[in-house]
Design an enzyme around this catalytic site. Structure first.
Site, mmCIF file in Angstrom:
data_model
loop_
_atom_site.group_PDB
_atom_site.id
_atom_site.type_symbol
_atom_site.label_atom_id
_atom_site.label_comp_id
_atom_site.label_asym_id
_atom_site.label_seq_id
_atom_site.Cartn_x
_atom_site.Cartn_y
_atom_site.Cartn_z
ATOM 1 N N LYS A 268 0.872 -1.080 0.062
ATOM 2 C CA LYS A 268 0.051 0.042 -0.004
ATOM 3 C C LYS A 268 0.907 1.085 0.076
ATOM 4 C CE LYS A 268 -2.093 -0.999 3.930
ATOM 5 N NZ LYS A 268 -1.590 -2.237 4.256
ATOM 6 N N ARG B 139 -9.458 1.604 8.512
ATOM 7 C CA ARG B 139 -9.129 0.045 8.803
ATOM 8 C C ARG B 139 -10.306 -0.319 9.492
ATOM 9 N NH1 ARG B 139 -3.164 0.685 8.393
ATOM 10 N NH2 ARG B 139 -2.233 -1.455 8.891
ATOM 11 N N ARG C 77 11.615 -5.662 4.043
ATOM 12 C CA ARG C 77 11.021 -4.195 4.038
ATOM 13 C C ARG C 77 12.249 -3.322 4.739
ATOM 14 N NH1 ARG C 77 5.060 -2.166 4.676
ATOM 15 N NH2 ARG C 77 5.400 -3.193 6.796
ATOM 16 N N ARG D 126 11.304 -1.284 10.662
ATOM 17 C CA ARG D 126 10.222 -0.997 11.239
ATOM 18 C C ARG D 126 10.384 -2.158 12.413
ATOM 19 N NH1 ARG D 126 4.984 -0.041 7.910
ATOM 20 N NH2 ARG D 126 4.079 -1.246 9.933
ATOM 21 N N ARG E 161 -0.599 -8.997 12.976
ATOM 22 C CA ARG E 161 -0.920 -7.746 12.200
ATOM 23 C C ARG E 161 -1.866 -8.365 10.930
ATOM 24 N NH1 ARG E 161 4.424 -5.587 10.770
ATOM 25 N NH2 ARG E 161 3.337 -4.334 8.923
HETATM 26 P P1 ADP Z 1 1.114 -2.232 7.743
HETATM 27 O O1 ADP Z 1 -0.141 -1.863 6.959
HETATM 28 O O2 ADP Z 1 2.218 -2.766 6.891
HETATM 29 O O3 ADP Z 1 0.639 -3.051 8.485
HETATM 30 P P2 ADP Z 1 0.916 0.548 8.618
HETATM 31 O O4 ADP Z 1 2.068 1.723 8.835
HETATM 32 O O5 ADP Z 1 -0.312 1.156 7.877
HETATM 33 O O6 ADP Z 1 1.334 -0.651 8.494
HETATM 34 O O7 ADP Z 1 0.328 0.345 10.313
HETATM 35 C C1 ADP Z 1 0.975 0.139 11.251
HETATM 36 C C2 ADP Z 1 0.310 0.097 12.635
HETATM 37 O O8 ADP Z 1 -0.285 1.298 12.833
HETATM 38 C C3 ADP Z 1 -1.022 -0.987 12.555
HETATM 39 O O9 ADP Z 1 -0.607 -2.082 12.788
HETATM 40 C C4 ADP Z 1 -1.770 -0.335 13.721
HETATM 41 O O10 ADP Z 1 -1.462 -0.613 15.015
HETATM 42 C C5 ADP Z 1 -1.560 1.286 13.410
HETATM 43 N N1 ADP Z 1 -2.550 1.789 12.298
HETATM 44 C C6 ADP Z 1 -2.216 2.310 11.250
HETATM 45 N N2 ADP Z 1 -3.501 2.865 10.756
HETATM 46 C C7 ADP Z 1 -4.409 2.492 11.499
HETATM 47 C C8 ADP Z 1 -5.690 2.889 11.568
HETATM 48 N N3 ADP Z 1 -6.615 3.393 10.429
HETATM 49 N N4 ADP Z 1 -6.653 2.422 12.420
HETATM 50 C C9 ADP Z 1 -6.206 1.939 13.768
HETATM 51 N N5 ADP Z 1 -4.661 1.603 13.892
HETATM 52 C C10 ADP Z 1 -4.018 2.068 12.802
#
Ligand code: ADP
Ligand code: ZN
Length: 223
Positions: A13, A88, A127, A162, A173
């Site tokens: 993404k 999400r 990554r 990360r 996740r």
């Molecule tokens: P990835 O899609 O690879 O898991 P992200 O950087 O999008 O990585 O998200 C990392 C973490 O940040 C998620 O596992 C969650 O804990 C938190 N997070 C990100 N976006 C949201 C969201 N829209 N709602 C709730 N938690 C979020």
């Protein structure tokens, strides 16, 4: 124009959103990046977000929605926005629709990325991200390596892994995605804005290819 990136962790993404930002000039807004910036800066929000992120769980809806509401008011996103990692949950998606409706806007496209499960874990553990908060370019040591190992091509920043990109947290996740986020596929399908694309090294279709196709269509006015 409002584009949403949807997909399990590790489908690319952020990578696709980054390419679309470059090509279209719409701003990429990643809730994950906003949380990570707050963690680095040691803010109260950062502390709260981190307590969920280390477990692979979602940050509560009320906190996350407010961040996006505030971000949508800023001048740099008025031409277009690529939401990367938001919404999400169904509650987040409904809140977004409500906020946009008030401004006379709507979600124009939801880009749903899929990747074969066996490729996801490999991709996440390989990554690397640029640690420069102004850059944050994403690399992959196998599929998209930097020219010089450990160094960002764009800004010379150090590339880091990360904290939540370890195998145990990745599994949590993915489970969180299946439970709480995957219902959004049907949700946006019903709204008629879903577009699904498979990102897979095995079939030779990478994030860059998808971004090129979509940016081309948008530039040609096909959306
Ligand atoms: P990835 O899609 O690879 O898991 P992200 O950087 O999008 O990585 O998200 C990392 C973490 O940040 C998620 O596992 C969650 O804990 C938190 N997070 C990100 N976006 C949201 C969201 N829209 N709602 C709730 N938690 C979020
Ligand atoms: Zn960089």
């Amino acid at each position: 124009m409002i584009i949403i990136m949807l997909g399990a962790p590790g489908t690319g993404k952020g990578t696709v959103a980054g390419f679309l930002e470059q090509q279209l000039g719409f701003k990429q807004v990643s809730t994950g990046d906003i949380f990570r910036k707050n963690i680095q800066e040691g803010t109260e929000l950062g502390k709260l977000a981190n307590s969920y992120m280390v477990k692979g769980e979602l940050v509560p809806d009320d906190v996350t929605i407010q961040i996006v509401v505030d971000r949508l008011e800023q001048p740099d996103v008025q031409k277009g926005i690529i939401l990367d990692g938001f919404p999400r949950t169904v509650a987040q998606a409904e809140a977004l629709n409500t906020i946009l409706a008030k401004k006379g806007q709507k979600v124009d496209m939801v880009l749903n990325l899929t990747t074969p499960e066996e490729e996801i874990i490999e991709r996440i553990v390989s990554r690397r991200v640029c640690e420069n908060p102004e850059c944050k370019t994403i690399y992959n040591t196998i599929m998209n390596p930097p020219k010089q190992e450990g160094i960002c091509d764009k800004c010379g920043g150090k590339l880091i892994q990360r904290q939540d990109d370890n195998e145990e947290t990745i599994k949590a996740r993915i489970a969180t995605y299946m439970e709480q986020t995957s219902p959004l596929v049907a949700y946006y399908q019903k709204q008629g804005v879903l577009r699904t694309e498979e990102v897979s090294q095995r079939i030779g279709r990478l994030g860059k290819d998808i971004a090129d196709d979509i940016a081309g269509e948008i530039k040609n006015g096909n959306h």
